[in-house]
Structures are given as structure tokens and as C-alpha cells.
Design a protein around this motif. Structure first.
Motif, mmCIF file in Angstrom:
data_model
loop_
_atom_site.group_PDB
_atom_site.id
_atom_site.type_symbol
_atom_site.label_atom_id
_atom_site.label_comp_id
_atom_site.label_asym_id
_atom_site.label_seq_id
_atom_site.Cartn_x
_atom_site.Cartn_y
_atom_site.Cartn_z
ATOM 1 N N VAL A 149 0.889 -1.154 0.000
ATOM 2 C CA VAL A 149 0.000 0.000 0.000
ATOM 3 C C VAL A 149 0.926 1.203 0.000
ATOM 4 N N ASP A 150 1.142 1.789 -1.169
ATOM 5 C CA ASP A 150 2.178 2.799 -1.357
ATOM 6 C C ASP A 150 1.709 4.180 -0.914
ATOM 7 N N TRP A 151 2.624 4.908 -0.209
ATOM 8 C CA TRP A 151 2.305 6.251 0.263
ATOM 9 C C TRP A 151 3.476 7.224 0.136
ATOM 10 N N VAL A 152 4.558 6.794 -0.555
ATOM 11 C CA VAL A 152 5.763 7.616 -0.690
ATOM 12 C C VAL A 152 6.316 7.481 -2.106
ATOM 13 N N GLN A 153 6.831 8.576 -2.657
ATOM 14 C CA GLN A 153 7.670 8.513 -3.852
ATOM 15 C C GLN A 153 9.084 8.901 -3.428
ATOM 16 N N GLU A 154 10.043 8.087 -3.818
ATOM 17 C CA GLU A 154 11.409 8.291 -3.347
ATOM 18 C C GLU A 154 12.378 8.393 -4.512
ATOM 19 N N PHE A 155 13.592 8.826 -4.196
ATOM 20 C CA PHE A 155 14.691 8.958 -5.151
ATOM 21 C C PHE A 155 15.921 8.381 -4.472
ATOM 22 N N VAL A 156 16.826 7.805 -5.242
ATOM 23 C CA VAL A 156 17.998 7.149 -4.664
ATOM 24 C C VAL A 156 19.253 7.899 -5.091
ATOM 25 N N VAL A 157 20.063 8.313 -4.102
ATOM 26 C CA VAL A 157 21.244 9.140 -4.343
ATOM 27 C C VAL A 157 22.389 8.652 -3.450
ATOM 28 N N PHE A 158 23.449 9.438 -3.382
ATOM 29 C CA PHE A 158 24.628 9.075 -2.598
ATOM 30 C C PHE A 158 24.882 10.107 -1.497
ATOM 31 N N SER A 183 21.732 -3.748 3.781
ATOM 32 C CA SER A 183 21.596 -5.145 3.383
ATOM 33 C C SER A 183 20.171 -5.490 2.977
ATOM 34 N N ALA A 184 20.044 -6.213 1.881
ATOM 35 C CA ALA A 184 18.773 -6.749 1.361
ATOM 36 C C ALA A 184 17.858 -5.691 0.782
ATOM 37 N N GLY A 185 18.359 -4.461 0.630
ATOM 38 C CA GLY A 185 17.546 -3.407 0.041
ATOM 39 C C GLY A 185 17.685 -3.364 -1.468
ATOM 40 N N SER A 186 16.823 -2.595 -2.118
ATOM 41 C CA SER A 186 16.870 -2.478 -3.579
ATOM 42 C C SER A 186 18.157 -1.812 -4.045
ATOM 43 N N ALA A 187 18.698 -0.875 -3.241
ATOM 44 C CA ALA A 187 19.950 -0.220 -3.623
ATOM 45 C C ALA A 187 21.104 -1.220 -3.667
ATOM 46 N N GLU A 188 21.093 -2.203 -2.770
ATOM 47 C CA GLU A 188 22.131 -3.233 -2.784
ATOM 48 C C GLU A 188 22.087 -4.009 -4.095
ATOM 49 N N GLU A 189 20.898 -4.354 -4.538
ATOM 50 C CA GLU A 189 20.743 -5.098 -5.788
ATOM 51 C C GLU A 189 21.250 -4.286 -6.975
ATOM 52 N N VAL A 190 20.886 -3.008 -7.008
ATOM 53 C CA VAL A 190 21.293 -2.154 -8.124
ATOM 54 C C VAL A 190 22.808 -1.973 -8.146
ATOM 55 N N ILE A 191 23.422 -1.750 -6.986
ATOM 56 C CA ILE A 191 24.863 -1.484 -6.971
ATOM 57 C C ILE A 191 25.650 -2.750 -7.304
ATOM 58 N N LYS A 192 25.129 -3.919 -6.939
ATOM 59 C CA LYS A 192 25.799 -5.177 -7.314
ATOM 60 C C LYS A 192 25.709 -5.407 -8.829
ATOM 61 N N GLU A 193 24.562 -5.069 -9.403
ATOM 62 C CA GLU A 193 24.430 -5.180 -10.858
ATOM 63 C C GLU A 193 25.385 -4.214 -11.559
ATOM 64 N N GLN A 194 25.535 -3.018 -10.996
ATOM 65 C CA GLN A 194 26.445 -2.037 -11.579
ATOM 66 C C GLN A 194 27.893 -2.521 -11.506
ATOM 67 N N SER A 195 28.240 -3.222 -10.439
ATOM 68 C CA SER A 195 29.602 -3.750 -10.311
ATOM 69 C C SER A 195 29.912 -4.719 -11.442
ATOM 70 N N THR A 196 28.913 -5.535 -11.796
ATOM 71 C CA THR A 196 29.087 -6.457 -12.918
ATOM 72 C C THR A 196 29.276 -5.693 -14.223
#
Length: 313
Positions: A149-158, A183-196
């Protein structure tokens, strides 16, 4: 009935312990509006007291109506949404929403803290928790495990040391750098994909450092163990403001591996609680409570125009 009014040692004090090795404040009584300790809130805003919506109360799952309470689980401090004090009491925008929802639904919403999103999902699946108010990133793969049940729009930065010595401006510039993530967040998944991707392009891989919670990730940057912390902009803004000039944001205004990023509350998949929670959020939107809470915690830029179920794609 007893409302879920949380007394807290300010979680900002907890963050300060981790970030600056200062001694935390001893805590304070909640404000008269029932919103809890307002340290860290950007504005003094009165949160309206809610009248019970009997129709919504009657639509709750039978076990919740009978017990008069439900348990909301979180995965640790995620300020300014969730701020877990040293005594495990919870404040922040999510806690204020829990108070308002509890009043509206005529139930007590208790908070429990576990380590990581995986524990949130597994505990919910096992029936130990009724809900996680989050906000948690809404992605299609997670919709196989729970309903959002979504109630936030977010942006991912450093978040980077002031001056940005590693020159991190976007996802492509992370190659060869040490990046902290939760750990186990969506940012972890994205940064691991970027490493590849970095390796495929003949560049150095990313040293991905996964930490249990936000404060530990920030500490890794401040102590020089990591070059940046990759996470949601709202909490990173909070940590930058609390860092005494040691940190700044980088990579703002960039997609950084994400399209539209929605975050929200979680309930067990196919639970009848999803429709009740959506209707309750719609009422908090309509009566101005949602806007008041988001404004109180400086989250105006993260407000959704309306809540919705499984908006992530």
C-alpha cells in the motif's frame, strides 16, 4: 483505549552516537498531539486526532478486531520515517502515521524491530507480524511475497564526504569505489548489478559493503571505510543535515538505476487488510493528516498525490 503513543529516547540521539560518538539525550515525553518526540522534525505541526471509522474497524481481519491490536514490524532506523531509540521505542513519520491509523481503526499498533528486510518478509509470512508500515521499496518481485500500500515517492542518491573526493556523481562513476548499502535493500541489488557492468566494461568492480541499517552505513562513510552510501534521498538528507558539515549529497537528479520509485506499507499477500489499509490512508489524505505528518518531517517532496496498491513496476 490505550493508543500507540510512543515514548522515545530520540532516535536522532542514537544516530548521533553512531555518527559522532556523542552521548544520546535521555529522551522526552510525547507532544500533546500524540505524535511522539518531535526532535528531528522540521516543523512544529499539530497532527489531528482521528475519529474512529467504525466501518473500517469492522472490515479488519477477525483476529485483529478480537485482539484490539496489530504488530507493525520495521527493519531498523530509516529516518525521518522510522527512528528506533535505544530502548526500541519508535518515532518518525511512520510512527505518527501508526498513531493516526490506530486511532482511525480503533486498534493499538505496536512496533517491533528486526534485522533487515528479509526478516520483515519472513516474519510476516510466518504470521508473526500483521503489517510493516515501511516505507519499503515497491518492486514487482517483492509483490510476489507481500502486498504494497504505497504512500511515498522516493529517489535514490549518494551521501559522500564533503568535497566528494571520490568524484561520485552517478551510478557510472561508482566503478572501483567502496559503496555502502543497506543489506537486502533495492539499492544493494542495483549497486551489485552495476559492479558487474563495471567489470564487463573493463573497469574495476565496486567494493559493495552491506550493512544492517542506515546509521552503520553512514558511519562507514564518515570513518573512511566507504566512499559513499547509496540509499533513499529522504533519509540521506537527514543524515547530511545531522553530520555537522561532514557529508553532502551526490548524484541528485539522476535515475541511478531506478525508474519511478514507490515505497509503502506491506501486508501479507492476499490479506484482506490491504483494502482496509488503503481506505484508511485515503481518509488520512482527505482529512489533511497525511500532509501534516509529511510536512512535520520535511517530506513534502516525497508525498504521493494519492495512495495505491502495488504501484511499483
Amino acid at each position: 483505549m490505550n493508543r500507540s503513543r510512543t515514548l522515545v529516547a530520540s532516535a536522532l540521539a542514537v544516530s548521533a552516537v553512531l555518527l559522532t560518538a556523542c552521548t544520546p539525550d535521555p529522551g522526552s515525553e510525547p507532544s500533546a498531539d500524540g505524535g511522539g518526540d518531535t526532535s528531528g522534525a522540521t516543523e512544529e505541526v499539530t497532527i489531528p486526532e482521528q475519529e474512529v471509522d467504525q466501518e473500517l474497524h469492522d472490515a479488519l481481519p477477525a483476529e485483529i478486531r478480537e485482539s484490539g491490536s496489530m504488530v507493525s514490524v520495521n527493519s531498523g532506523s530509516f529516518p525521518p520515517y522510522t527512528i528506533v531509540g535505544s530502548d526500541d521505542q519508535v518515532t518518525g513519520a511512520t510512527a505518527d502515521l501508526a498513531t493516526a491509523l490506530g486511532q482511525l481503526l480503533d486498534v493499538e499498533i505496536r512496533h517491533d524491530t528486526v534485522d533487515g528486510l528479509a526478516s520483515v518478509l519472513s516474519g510476516m509470512d510466518a504470521g508473526r507480524y500483521d503489517i510493516s508500515l515501511g516505507p519499503v521499496g515497491d518492486f514487482t518481485e517483492r509483490q510476489q511475497q507481500a502486498t504494497f500500500v504505497d504512500w511515498v515517492q522516493e529517489f535514490v542518491v549518494f551521501a559522500v564526504p564533503t568535497g566528494n573526493p571520490a568524484g561520485i556523481e552517478d551510478l557510472d562513476s561508482t566503478c572501483g569505489n567502496r559503496i555502502a548499502v543497506q543489506s537486502a535493500g533495492s539499492a544493494e541489488e542495483v549497486i551489485k548489478e552495476q559492479s558487474t557492468v563495471c567489470e564487463e566494461n573493463g573497469q574495476e568492480p565496486i567494493d559493495v559493503q552491506s550493512y544492517r541499517d542506515q546509521p552503520q552505513s553512514v558511519l562507514a562513510v564518515q570513518s573512511g571505510r566507504a566512499d559513499a552510501f547509496f540509499s533513499s534521498q529522504a533519509p540521506l538528507t537527514h543524515f547530511v543535515e545531522e553530520s555537522g558539515g561532514e557529508l553532502e549529497l551526490a548524484g541528485t537528479g539522476q535515475p541511478n538505476g531506478f525508474d519511478n520509485l514507490y515505497q509503502g506499507a506491506l501486508v501479507p499477500r492476499d490479506s484482506e487488510l490491504a483494502d482496509v489499509l488503503l481506505a484508511a490512508f485515503e481518509e488520512l489524505y482527505a482529512n489533511g493528516t497525511y500532509e501534516a505528518i509529511m510536512t512535520k518531517w520535511g517530506l513534502e517532496a516525497n508525498m504521493l498525490e494519492e495512495p495505491g496498491i502495488n504501484l511499483g513496476s
